[in-house]
Design a protein around this motif. Structure first.
Motif, PDB file in Angstrom:
ATOM      1  N   ALA A 137       0.803   6.116  -8.640  1.00  0.00           N
ATOM      2  CA  ALA A 137      -0.297   5.228  -8.442  1.00  0.00           C
ATOM      3  C   ALA A 137      -0.088   3.974  -9.401  1.00  0.00           C
ATOM      4  CB  ALA A 137      -1.754   5.887  -8.590  1.00  0.00           C
TER       5      ALA A 137
ATOM      6  N   VAL B 185      -8.211   2.481  -4.899  1.00  0.00           N
ATOM      7  CA  VAL B 185      -7.685   3.963  -4.528  1.00  0.00           C
ATOM      8  C   VAL B 185      -8.794   4.828  -4.066  1.00  0.00           C
ATOM      9  CG1 VAL B 185      -6.951   5.973  -5.828  1.00  0.00           C
ATOM     10  CG2 VAL B 185      -6.296   3.493  -6.728  1.00  0.00           C
TER      11      VAL B 185
ATOM     12  N   SER C 187      -3.363  -1.325  -2.762  1.00  0.00           N
ATOM     13  CA  SER C 187      -4.368   0.297  -2.118  1.00  0.00           C
ATOM     14  C   SER C 187      -3.380   1.374  -2.195  1.00  0.00           C
ATOM     15  CB  SER C 187      -4.379  -0.197  -0.629  1.00  0.00           C
ATOM     16  OG  SER C 187      -4.860   0.953   0.227  1.00  0.00           O
ATOM     17  N   PHE C 188      -4.003   2.421  -2.702  1.00  0.00           N
ATOM     18  CA  PHE C 188      -3.261   3.772  -2.810  1.00  0.00           C
ATOM     19  C   PHE C 188      -4.340   4.630  -2.069  1.00  0.00           C
ATOM     20  CE2 PHE C 188      -1.902   7.423  -5.041  1.00  0.00           C
ATOM     21  CZ  PHE C 188      -0.564   7.435  -5.174  1.00  0.00           C
TER      22      PHE C 188
ATOM     23  N   ALA D 282       2.780   1.769  -8.688  1.00  0.00           N
ATOM     24  CA  ALA D 282       2.283   1.162  -7.501  1.00  0.00           C
ATOM     25  C   ALA D 282       1.716  -0.267  -7.754  1.00  0.00           C
ATOM     26  CB  ALA D 282       1.708   1.910  -6.202  1.00  0.00           C
ATOM     27  N   ARG D 283       0.676   0.274  -8.452  1.00  0.00           N
ATOM     28  CA  ARG D 283      -0.314  -0.988  -9.038  1.00  0.00           C
ATOM     29  C   ARG D 283       0.390  -1.856  -9.841  1.00  0.00           C
ATOM     30  NH1 ARG D 283      -3.980   0.532 -13.873  1.00  0.00           N
ATOM     31  NH2 ARG D 283      -1.943   0.405 -14.725  1.00  0.00           N
TER      32      ARG D 283
ATOM     33  N   HIS E  55       0.002   8.421  -0.054  1.00  0.00           N
ATOM     34  CA  HIS E  55       0.817   9.669  -0.885  1.00  0.00           C
ATOM     35  C   HIS E  55       0.418  10.929  -0.192  1.00  0.00           C
ATOM     36  CE1 HIS E  55       2.507  11.552  -4.247  1.00  0.00           C
ATOM     37  NE2 HIS E  55       1.586  11.886  -4.848  1.00  0.00           N
TER      38      HIS E  55
ATOM     39  N   LEU F 190      -6.331   9.324 -11.101  1.00  0.00           N
ATOM     40  CA  LEU F 190      -6.471   8.146 -10.236  1.00  0.00           C
ATOM     41  C   LEU F 190      -7.751   7.266 -10.283  1.00  0.00           C
ATOM     42  CD1 LEU F 190      -5.301   9.784  -6.774  1.00  0.00           C
ATOM     43  CD2 LEU F 190      -3.829   8.492  -8.305  1.00  0.00           C
TER      44      LEU F 190
ATOM     45  N   ALA G  27       0.730  -1.337   0.095  1.00  0.00           N
ATOM     46  CA  ALA G  27       0.210   0.053   0.099  1.00  0.00           C
ATOM     47  C   ALA G  27       0.865   1.376  -0.106  1.00  0.00           C
ATOM     48  CB  ALA G  27      -1.062  -0.039   1.218  1.00  0.00           C
ATOM     49  N   VAL G  28       0.515   2.067  -0.524  1.00  0.00           N
ATOM     50  CA  VAL G  28       1.118   3.507  -0.365  1.00  0.00           C
ATOM     51  C   VAL G  28       0.033   4.455   0.061  1.00  0.00           C
ATOM     52  CG1 VAL G  28       2.039   5.360  -1.947  1.00  0.00           C
ATOM     53  CG2 VAL G  28       2.517   3.024  -2.691  1.00  0.00           C
TER      54      VAL G  28
ATOM     55  N   THR H 207       1.467  12.240  -9.105  1.00  0.00           N
ATOM     56  CA  THR H 207       0.530  11.218  -8.370  1.00  0.00           C
ATOM     57  C   THR H 207       0.122  10.071  -9.279  1.00  0.00           C
ATOM     58  OG1 THR H 207       0.131  13.184  -6.852  1.00  0.00           O
ATOM     59  CG2 THR H 207      -1.559  11.487  -7.192  1.00  0.00           C
TER      60      THR H 207
END
Ligand SMILES: NC(=O)c1ccc[n+]([C@@H]2O[C@H](COP(=O)([O-])OP(=O)(O)OC[C@H]3O[C@@H](n4cnc5c(N)ncnc54)[C@H](O)[C@@H]3O)[C@@H](O)[C@H]2O)c1
Length: 356
Positions: free
Chosen positions: A105, A166, A115-116, A108-109, A76, A156, A73-74, A101
């Motif tokens: 995301a 997200v 999860s973001f 990260a995905r 941000h 996002l 998870a991030v 941003t």
């Protein structure tokens, strides 16, 4: 759970990291920050980053791939964090807050995160004189900062999908003590004025509405969003984060401070132009989706806690609005020294990213 918190070395970050460490003692917590305000410690004798497992120093526009490896998870938080900076550095604001941003995301995905959590802002609503703004209300960002947050949200929404939730938390204006306190936030400014020279100067006529949230309650909301799945609000969710009781008029905030800090004079500029940032926000959806993570801090407690924090700092600077407790001022000082450029990058940005 392996959690990466970007922008962890600002005002909100230390409180979020402390909370996540308390409620998730076994999690792996890392931070990623470019460190603009790393030196702006306030009233603490220990570095807040000690509670992390790992700290990356780097720019979110060029995140080190390793920082995203095996991350679940991030959170941000990194970005340009207010209107004055957004107005002075408009292009950089859009680049960091919007483009970087959405790319972060996506990265990260693709790296396998599920999860973001994005720190968005209620300022996306702009001026809203009548009624409470809900997530269905029309947005009307008035500044580069607010626009950058809304554009990020739109990007996002496209990146969210199966297995990747997200959450854009549209935070009310933050307040409260932190290991890196900011005084360019309305309640913090009032308490500092009251504490330092027994004077609260309201820069408007005092009537604008402003929803507030305490930093510790922001951390609670983030903790909730980290575990959120698509069956609670959809793969992409934008939600106002705060509480209905914390919709205050600026004058009410000043009076609340004056009721707690003794012998304080409140001055209102009757001739001031109406503040374009006036809005009341409904937090009903947040109440419904996150019943166990609702705000808990009361306004008097927030004021007392800030006063105590200023006491620990030995704070007595009547010129604090021009001090390093104001984010724009810190950036201007760094620029003046030639350390940071107009794109809000360290002048030697091509140095290797450090990991501690
Ligand atoms: N404070 C508020 O009232 C409030 C309200 C709503 C939303 N938010 C959002 O919450 C987040 C945190 O706010 P804050 O009050 O802690 O702000 P802050 O300015 O104190 O902290 C922001 C952090 O981001 C880092 N950062 C900035 N640009 C970066 C980059 N390019 N790469 C890596 N790191 C970078 C800074 O070094 C800093 O540590 C921001 O995104 C802000 O917009 C804040």
């Amino acid at each position: 759970m392996r959690i990466l918190v970007t922008g962890n070395m600002g005002y909100v970050g230390p409180v979020v990291v402390g909370h996540l460490r308390d409620v998730r003692p076994d999690s792996h917590l890392s931070g990623l920050d470019t460190g603009f305000f790393a030196h702006c410690l306030t009233g603490t004798t220990v570095l807040p980053e000690r509670r992390l497992d790992c700290q990356w120093f780097g720019d979110v526009r060029r995140p080190p791939a390793e920082a995203l490896e095996s991350v679940d998870a991030v959170v941000h938080l990194a970005g340009v964090s207010n209107d004055p900076i957004g107005t002075t550095y408009e292009e950089a604001t859009l680049d960091v807050n919007h483009r970087a941003t959405v790319e972060l995301a996506r990265a990260a995905r693709d790296a396998g995160a599920s999860s973001f959590v994005f720190a968005s802002s209620c300022s996306v609503y702009g001026l809203a004189e009548e009624g409470l703004r809900t997530e269905e209300s029309e947005t009307g960002p008035l500044t580069a900062y607010a626009r950058s947050k809304l554009l990020a949200e739109e990007g996002l929404a496209e990146v969210a999908g199966e297995g990747f939730a997200v959450t854009s938390l549209r935070f009310a204006t933050a307040c409260g003590m932190s290991d890196r306190l900011r005084l360019d936030l309305v309640l913090n400014d009032f308490v500092a004025g009251a504490y330092a020279f027994r004077e609260i100067t309201i820069l408007s006529d005092g009537t604008p509405w402003r929803p507030l949230i305490h930093v510790r309650d922001m951390a609670r909301a983030i903790d909730w969003a980290l575990d959120r799945t698509a069956d609670n609000g959809g793969a992409y969710l934008a939600v106002n984060a705060g509480s209905d009781e914390w919709n205050y008029q600026i004058r009410q905030l000043a009076d609340a401070v004056a009721a707690i800090v003794p012998d304080v004079n409140v001055s209102v500029r009757e001739d001031a132009a109406p503040d374009s940032r006036s809005y009341k926000v409904s937090f009903a959806r947040f109440r419904e989706l996150a019943p166990d993570h609702q705000p808990q801090v009361g306004l008097p407690e927030a004021i007392e806690d800030l006063s105590a924090g200023l006491g620990r700092m030995g704070f007595h600077d009547p010129d604090f609005r021009n001090s390093e407790l104001v984010r724009l001022r810190v950036l201007e000082n760094l620029r003046g020294e030639g350390l940071v450029n107009e794109a809000l990058e360290w002048s030697r940005a091509d140095e290797p990213v450090a990991r501690v």
